[in-house]
Design an enzyme around this catalytic site. Structure first.
Site, PDB file in Angstrom:
ATOM      1  N   VAL B 125       1.597   2.071  -6.277  1.00 43.75           N
ATOM      2  CA  VAL B 125       0.433   3.282  -5.368  1.00 43.75           C
ATOM      3  C   VAL B 125      -0.907   3.217  -6.565  1.00 43.75           C
ATOM      4  O   VAL B 125      -0.883   3.016  -7.966  1.00 43.75           O
ATOM      5  CB  VAL B 125       1.042   4.741  -5.590  1.00 43.75           C
ATOM      6  CG1 VAL B 125       0.291   5.599  -5.047  1.00 43.75           C
ATOM      7  CG2 VAL B 125       2.202   4.840  -5.119  1.00 43.75           C
ATOM      8  N   GLU B 183      -2.099  -9.185   2.011  1.00 44.74           N
ATOM      9  CA  GLU B 183      -1.068  -9.910   2.400  1.00 44.74           C
ATOM     10  C   GLU B 183      -0.800 -10.487   2.812  1.00 44.74           C
ATOM     11  O   GLU B 183      -1.582 -11.235   4.290  1.00 44.74           O
ATOM     12  CB  GLU B 183       0.038  -8.358   2.951  1.00 44.74           C
ATOM     13  CG  GLU B 183       0.015  -7.322   2.137  1.00 44.74           C
ATOM     14  CD  GLU B 183       0.861  -7.363   1.268  1.00 44.74           C
ATOM     15  OE1 GLU B 183       2.249  -8.125   1.723  1.00 44.74           O
ATOM     16  OE2 GLU B 183       1.149  -6.341   0.378  1.00 44.74           O
ATOM     17  N   ASP B 194       0.407  -0.541   4.582  1.00 50.95           N
ATOM     18  CA  ASP B 194      -0.041  -0.645   3.005  1.00 50.95           C
ATOM     19  C   ASP B 194      -0.232   1.291   2.348  1.00 50.95           C
ATOM     20  O   ASP B 194       0.058   1.665   1.848  1.00 50.95           O
ATOM     21  CB  ASP B 194      -0.518  -1.662   2.551  1.00 50.95           C
ATOM     22  CG  ASP B 194      -0.562  -1.331   1.076  1.00 50.95           C
ATOM     23  OD1 ASP B 194       0.373  -1.717   0.614  1.00 50.95           O
ATOM     24  OD2 ASP B 194      -1.502  -1.109   0.557  1.00 50.95           O
ATOM     25  N   LYS B 198       2.073   4.350   0.064  1.00 52.33           N
ATOM     26  CA  LYS B 198       1.278   4.347  -0.937  1.00 52.33           C
ATOM     27  C   LYS B 198       1.395   6.260  -0.694  1.00 52.33           C
ATOM     28  O   LYS B 198       1.764   7.184  -1.742  1.00 52.33           O
ATOM     29  CB  LYS B 198       0.176   4.502  -1.634  1.00 52.33           C
ATOM     30  CG  LYS B 198      -0.069   2.865  -1.436  1.00 52.33           C
ATOM     31  CD  LYS B 198      -0.900   2.168  -2.276  1.00 52.33           C
ATOM     32  CE  LYS B 198      -0.469   0.771  -1.993  1.00 52.33           C
ATOM     33  NZ  LYS B 198      -1.909  -0.213  -1.802  1.00 52.33           N
ATOM     34  N   GLY B 295      -4.002  -7.219  -7.554  1.00 50.09           N
ATOM     35  CA  GLY B 295      -4.076  -8.023  -8.327  1.00 50.09           C
ATOM     36  C   GLY B 295      -3.472  -8.302  -9.809  1.00 50.09           C
ATOM     37  O   GLY B 295      -2.081  -7.281  -9.778  1.00 50.09           O
TER      38      GLY B 295
END
Ligand SMILES: NC(=O)c1ccc[n+]([C@@H]2O[C@H](COP(=O)([O-])OP(=O)(O)OC[C@H]3O[C@@H](n4cnc5c(N)ncnc54)[C@H](OP(=O)(O)O)[C@@H]3O)[C@@H](O)[C@H]2O)c1
Ligand SMILES: NC(=O)c1ccc[n+]([C@@H]2O[C@H](COP(=O)([O-])OP(=O)(O)OC[C@H]3O[C@@H](n4cnc5c(N)ncnc54)[C@H](OP(=O)(O)O)[C@@H]3O)[C@@H](O)[C@H]2O)c1
Lengths: 414, 414
Positions: B125, B183, B194, B198, B295
């Site tokens: 998250v 993605e 996504d 989360k 990242g």
């Protein structure tokens, strides 16, 4: 401490004490009840029944029923004695008193360890922002490079008003006092002492460094004027009072200084009485925490979170203090500063390593120059009412720090 | 788990897996070593010796020496089987897989409890931002009102580029993909899936709510164009893709929607691939957390922080799930939305409670209207390529929610 109901003995029922009561009484599911409140002036009108109150500290400290002492008074010296004797008597302590904590950090560490009883103080640093807990728990194995931010709400309020409404320092200060942000002795705020105490505590949890407040430079905002604000405006910058700690090799440098903040720095968007903290780490990059830095309910809510943590047996582990690589405090950091002055002779020019720019006119003079933190810490000329100092940049690869690094390396490989 | 050296078995050595290795190898003082890495393609070139790698999951799952399984693969279905069997075998698990976790939250709670083994997932998250830990530990007794924010770096990158450089959606998406933020299947990002996963996880730790992802509305940014961006500009606003959860009484509503953000909202300053989260609580006011949302190193560093927490015996307590007042998920929240359309007949106007404004011209039509979240969740017209929806405001005192509250109260006092 098990999951039973905690019995609280509170010292102080002012801004934060009443905030705690307010927050506690509206929060379901926290297993804590207020047993006694010790205050100073028995005749003040109170919002709770008289039976709650006492002026005798021993009603709390010697009461075997009370598990937790919550210290929320405005007298750091008296608070020291309260906290110390509570720890010695094996009571857990929660405090929001940054001055007391910063000035007695080593002894408080020792007492916690000797009497095996916890002391929590999240409310002491940036009010509602959970910075200590995050540094302690979350950043424990990350390589922290620096922690810096706006640690004082009153001065940020004053600077916001000077910048946005063109108010004079004195007028803005008066407004901050009327709004209840500033301490009754404003020197603690505007002189940068309050953020320095917070920085001291932060340095321990961020880097495992113990340093006494008097060894950290603090320059406040009391000498700033509209010329300084205009200079910042021209560069699309804002002046903020920044508490800064950073690590280079094993060296930690730290200071509190008015600082020009660039538009792309998240701290530029921290307005009025809000606080903000930037954490830079080798891998997670830059992280930002923002929120109310002071006030009755926000601080009360931070204190309550500490009380709640006690119900789960939480204590600070001071992990970084026990790490194998020992850090040292260093004042050998070179800084690029803006210095505005009236009288050229009032500044000790030989303190500077270099003067990079200078400007003179009938009523506005400044230089931009490089000076070691050590030099600023030793001198007094910068306290002159007609001199203002604002940090422009921290000079990377500060020669003296590199020197120390090399020495260390030599010692290590020898 | 005691303070011994943890032996790690890692699944996946892509972006995050390599980040973890990088961060781990440069961090002193963390008691963990990598024993084995399970990957999919044995012939890919690797930066570590071949002896580390396997394609057989049982080399990790059935290896009694391995204490901790770190699941970092990009296949949620395979990840589910890995995590489940690791927990059943009594191994602690760290995962960054929000899809897997959100889709199996209940079962994962059950497995952790039944096999008395922890599952941590901070990296899942908002990358490097320690939001789960803070919600779990720090906000446990505060009265949280809402949690909302920018939970997806790729879409924020795209929106920043559309706004600041006037790029078209498609061009900005391509740039995000080239930079490695998006993605490979961009639908997960741009369709708002996504951030919804989360949000699901966040709702559990913020409010103790368990809700399945398919019951939460997600509208993505794929239909936004320069007209929408201009509309926002005119109001000094920015469009951001916001995941939002809020509590009113015992009702929790939640959604992922493109949203007009006002200039005074800290989320307006969250640029490019950064994430930001606003936590609003009754007493601490508004708090803001910002940092890199994705990242290699930032996420690796969040994963490492979970591993480090395991060395101290940390596990999520899911305290709010066990609180006495039970919360319910509600879609009865009234929303004020901006709807741009080409063809008037493509919109189901009867879904709206009211139309507050409408604008028509040759090539740009929009309305501002009030609609229930429930209605948006049921309908499909809003998926039409030529329709864009942006949230203007959450309508306070949403009539249907008040209705529910009253009913509850009646039941409780009956
Ligand atoms: N205000 C904030 O927003 C804030 C934020 C973070 C941290 N803090 C810290 O929290 C602490 C309390 O601040 P505050 O703003 O609540 O102060 P305050 O409003 O001035 O209240 C101080 C309280 O302490 C009591 N007191 C003073 N000396 C005492 C003594 N020797 N024994 C017992 N009680 C004594 C006073 O009693 P009487 O009521 O009888 O006068 C009063 O109730 C300070 O350390 C401050 O730095 C404050
Ligand atoms: N990238 C981010 O910034 C980021 C941030 C937060 C969370 N996450 C999450 O972290 C996870 C990993 O993301 P990523 O970006 O690192 O993915 P990635 O770069 O595509 O790497 C995926 C890795 O998983 C391996 N793999 C795939 N299926 C496997 C299987 N069945 N068994 C064993 N190994 C398998 C691949 O093996 P090969 O190397 O042999 O192909 C590859 O090493 C995902 O759940 C993602 O949502 C990513």
């Amino acid at each position: 401490m098990s999951n039973n109901i905690l019995k609280l003995g509170i010292f102080g029922f002012g801004c934060v004490g009443q905030g705690l009561h307010n927050v506690l009484s509206q929060t379901k599911g926290i297993n804590a009840s207020i047993e006694k409140i010790c205050i100073k002036h028995p005749d003040k009108e109170r919002s709770l029944p008289a039976s709650y109150f006492t002026t005798d500290p021993s009603d709390i400290l010697d009461n075997a029923d009370i598990d937790v002492v919550v210290e929320l008074i405005d007298d750091a010296e008296a608070a020291y004695h309260i906290v110390k004797s509570a720890l010695i008597k094996g009571k857990a302590v929660v405090s929001a008193n940054k001055k007391l904590i910063a000035e007695h950090l080593e002894e408080l560490l020792f007492l916690q360890s000797k009497y095996q009883t916890p002391l929590l103080y999240e409310g002491a640093v940036c009010g509602s922002i959970p910075i200590i807990r995050n540094l302690e728990e979350y950043y424990d194995n990350d390589l922290l490079n620096s922690v810096s931010g706006i640690f004082n709400g009153s001065t940020n309020y004053i600077l916001s008003k000077m910048k946005n409404e063109g108010l004079d320092f004195e007028v803005a200060l008066k407004e901050a006092q009327e709004k209840g942000f500033a301490e009754s002795d404003p020197t603690l705020d505007v002189g940068g002492f309050d953020p320095k105490y917070k920085l001291c505590i932060t340095l321990l949890h961020a880097f495992g460094l113990l340093v006494r407040p008097e060894n950290i430079l603090n320059i406040g905002i009391q000498n700033l004027n509209d010329q300084d604000v205009n200079y910042a405006n021209q560069n699309k910058q804002k002046i903020k009072l920044i508490a800064h700690g950073q690590k280079q090799g094993q060296n930690i440098s730290a200071f509190v200084l008015p600082t020009f903040i660039n538009p792309d720095n998240p701290l530029i968007n921290v307005h009025n009485e809000f606080n903000g903290i930037l954490v830079e780490s080798a891998f997670a990059n830059q992280q930002f925490f923002g929120g109310k830095g002071a006030g009755s309910d926000p601080t009360g809510s931070a204190v309550l979170s500490d009380i709640s943590a006690l119900t789960y047996g939480y204590k600070y582990e001071y992990k970084k203090l026990h790490q194998t690589t020992v850090v040292t405090y260093s004042t050998q950091q070179l800084l690029e500063v803006y210095v505005r002055y009236n009288d050229k002779n009032a500044v000790q020019w030989t303190d500077f390593e270099s003067i990079n720019q200078s400007f003179e006119s009938e009523d506005y003079n400044y230089v931009i120059g490089n000076i070691y933190l050590e030099q600023l810490l030793q001198e007094e000329w910068q306290l002159n009412d007609n001199i203002s100092i604002v940090l422009k940049a921290i000079v990377e690869d500060s020669p003296n720090i590199v020197q120390e690094k090399t020495n260390n390396a030599v010692v290590e490989t020898a």
